[in-house]
Write an enzyme that holds these catalytic residues in place. Structure first.
Site, PDB file in Angstrom:
ATOM      1  N   HIS A 178      -0.022  -4.490 -17.187  1.00  0.00           N
ATOM      2  CA  HIS A 178       1.072  -5.077 -17.955  1.00  0.00           C
ATOM      3  C   HIS A 178       1.750  -6.215 -17.205  1.00  0.00           C
ATOM      4  O   HIS A 178       2.412  -7.052 -17.816  1.00  0.00           O
ATOM      5  CB  HIS A 178       2.119  -4.015 -18.283  1.00  0.00           C
ATOM      6  CG  HIS A 178       1.594  -2.898 -19.134  1.00  0.00           C
ATOM      7  ND1 HIS A 178       1.257  -3.058 -20.457  1.00  0.00           N
ATOM      8  CD2 HIS A 178       1.330  -1.597 -18.841  1.00  0.00           C
ATOM      9  CE1 HIS A 178       0.825  -1.910 -20.948  1.00  0.00           C
ATOM     10  NE2 HIS A 178       0.851  -1.010 -19.986  1.00  0.00           N
ATOM     11  N   HIS A 180       8.172  -7.254  -9.885  1.00  0.00           N
ATOM     12  CA  HIS A 180       7.161  -7.629 -10.862  1.00  0.00           C
ATOM     13  C   HIS A 180       7.685  -8.797 -11.696  1.00  0.00           C
ATOM     14  O   HIS A 180       8.848  -9.201 -11.556  1.00  0.00           O
ATOM     15  CB  HIS A 180       6.782  -6.441 -11.763  1.00  0.00           C
ATOM     16  CG  HIS A 180       7.907  -5.951 -12.607  1.00  0.00           C
ATOM     17  ND1 HIS A 180       8.780  -4.963 -12.200  1.00  0.00           N
ATOM     18  CD2 HIS A 180       8.314  -6.304 -13.845  1.00  0.00           C
ATOM     19  CE1 HIS A 180       9.668  -4.742 -13.145  1.00  0.00           C
ATOM     20  NE2 HIS A 180       9.418  -5.543 -14.163  1.00  0.00           N
ATOM     21  N   HIS A 202       7.663 -11.199 -15.614  1.00  0.00           N
ATOM     22  CA  HIS A 202       7.415 -11.347 -17.045  1.00  0.00           C
ATOM     23  C   HIS A 202       7.329 -12.835 -17.352  1.00  0.00           C
ATOM     24  O   HIS A 202       8.092 -13.634 -16.818  1.00  0.00           O
ATOM     25  CB  HIS A 202       8.545 -10.722 -17.863  1.00  0.00           C
ATOM     26  CG  HIS A 202       8.722  -9.256 -17.614  1.00  0.00           C
ATOM     27  ND1 HIS A 202       8.081  -8.291 -18.360  1.00  0.00           N
ATOM     28  CD2 HIS A 202       9.440  -8.598 -16.678  1.00  0.00           C
ATOM     29  CE1 HIS A 202       8.411  -7.097 -17.892  1.00  0.00           C
ATOM     30  NE2 HIS A 202       9.234  -7.252 -16.871  1.00  0.00           N
ATOM     31  N   HIS A 217      11.726  -9.254 -11.551  1.00  0.00           N
ATOM     32  CA  HIS A 217      12.592  -8.095 -11.429  1.00  0.00           C
ATOM     33  C   HIS A 217      12.408  -7.456 -10.056  1.00  0.00           C
ATOM     34  O   HIS A 217      11.301  -7.026  -9.707  1.00  0.00           O
ATOM     35  CB  HIS A 217      12.271  -7.076 -12.526  1.00  0.00           C
ATOM     36  CG  HIS A 217      12.628  -7.551 -13.896  1.00  0.00           C
ATOM     37  ND1 HIS A 217      12.120  -6.977 -15.044  1.00  0.00           N
ATOM     38  CD2 HIS A 217      13.457  -8.549 -14.297  1.00  0.00           C
ATOM     39  CE1 HIS A 217      12.625  -7.607 -16.094  1.00  0.00           C
ATOM     40  NE2 HIS A 217      13.431  -8.569 -15.667  1.00  0.00           N
ATOM     41  N   THR A 249      12.908  -2.027 -19.368  1.00  0.00           N
ATOM     42  CA  THR A 249      12.508  -2.904 -20.467  1.00  0.00           C
ATOM     43  C   THR A 249      11.127  -2.557 -20.999  1.00  0.00           C
ATOM     44  O   THR A 249      10.565  -3.300 -21.806  1.00  0.00           O
ATOM     45  CB  THR A 249      12.522  -4.379 -20.029  1.00  0.00           C
ATOM     46  OG1 THR A 249      11.545  -4.585 -19.006  1.00  0.00           O
ATOM     47  CG2 THR A 249      13.894  -4.790 -19.525  1.00  0.00           C
TER      48      THR A 249
END
Length: 255
Positions: A98, A123, A125, A142, A205
């Site tokens: 992910h 990580h 996004h 994050h 999230t």
């Protein structure tokens, strides 16, 4: 960390935040039965609008009242975040399906407002999950921390296209490695020079969308080079949950 932490990615944390203290650190994230039994994604049948229906433990994704991310107000330039990192931190960077995640070795700490927290993982996004006055950034990082009880504090750093940023080189290299690799991150070096921030109570999230997470999102974005953003987006793009209702929560600018 004061006790060994799990290597499970934040994205598949079970409801009990205490799982952050468990298995030995140092190996890459692994697929779990939790993953296999309730697959989730960012599009299709497993997309965010369906997360709450995929498994009983994901119900908060649909019914929670303090969900993340949110749309943040325009920057106001208030007090700077009081954060002191422990310097370069070693760990393993790997793709968990992910995102690309750096999992810190034991003993990595960050002092936030004078309180020592354990750095668990970092990580990204692409694009950002939090928006600012309705506008998304190119990416968001994050920095996940836990206290002795397992309660989470996540420092969010927005990123925009600009100059190459050497502080992110090792993490970005993990996005192109294809397998787990030894990495080093320096939290303080990866933050913008101006550290005004917004803070609120929210959630993970990703499933199970557990609430009780303290979010600290820096108002000013860092710059990443086009090559760096390109490497991140080649690994994962569109891996961002849409913003959630603020409800009766208050976004503050002080801890």
């Amino acid at each position: 960390m004061r006790t060994n932490r799990t290597v499970l990615p934040l994205l598949v944390l079970p409801l009990a935040l205490a799982v952050l203290v468990g298995c030995a650190a140092g190996s890459p994230p692994e697929t779990t039965a939790h993953d296999a039994g309730a697959a989730w994604a960012y599009e299709g049948d497993g997309a965010p609008e369906h997360w709450g229906d995929l498994a009983g433990e994901y119900r908060a994704c649909a019914s929670g009242e303090q969900q993340s991310p949110i749309d943040l107000p325009a920057p106001r330039g208030g007090a700077a975040l009081d954060l002191v990192g422990s310097g370069p931190v070693r760990g393993i960077t790997a793709d968990n399906g992910h995102t690309v995640q750096f999992t810190a070795d034991d003993g990595a700490t960050t002092a936030i407002a004078g309180a020592d927290l354990d750095l668990v993982q970092v990580h990204f996004h692409a694009g950002s999950e939090h928006t600012t006055a309705g506008e998304a950034s190119a990416a968001e990082f994050h920095f996940v921390h836990a206290d002795e009880r397992g309660a989470l504090t996540v420092v969010g750093v927005l990123a925009e296209r600009g100059a190459h940023n050497p502080a992110y080189d090792d993490l970005v290299a993990g996005a192109t490695a294809g397998a787990g690799r030894a990495s080093t991150v320096d939290v303080e070096a990866m933050l913008p020079a101006e550290r005004s921030f917004a803070t609120y109570q929210g959630s993970l999230t990703t499933p199970p969308c557990t609430e009780g997470v303290r979010w600290i999102v820096l108002e000013r974005a860092v710059e990443l080079g086009a090559d760096q953003l390109g490497d991140l987006e080649a690994a994962h793009v569109g891996n961002a949950r849409p913003v959630q209702p603020l409800g009766d929560r208050t976004v503050r600018h002080a801890l």
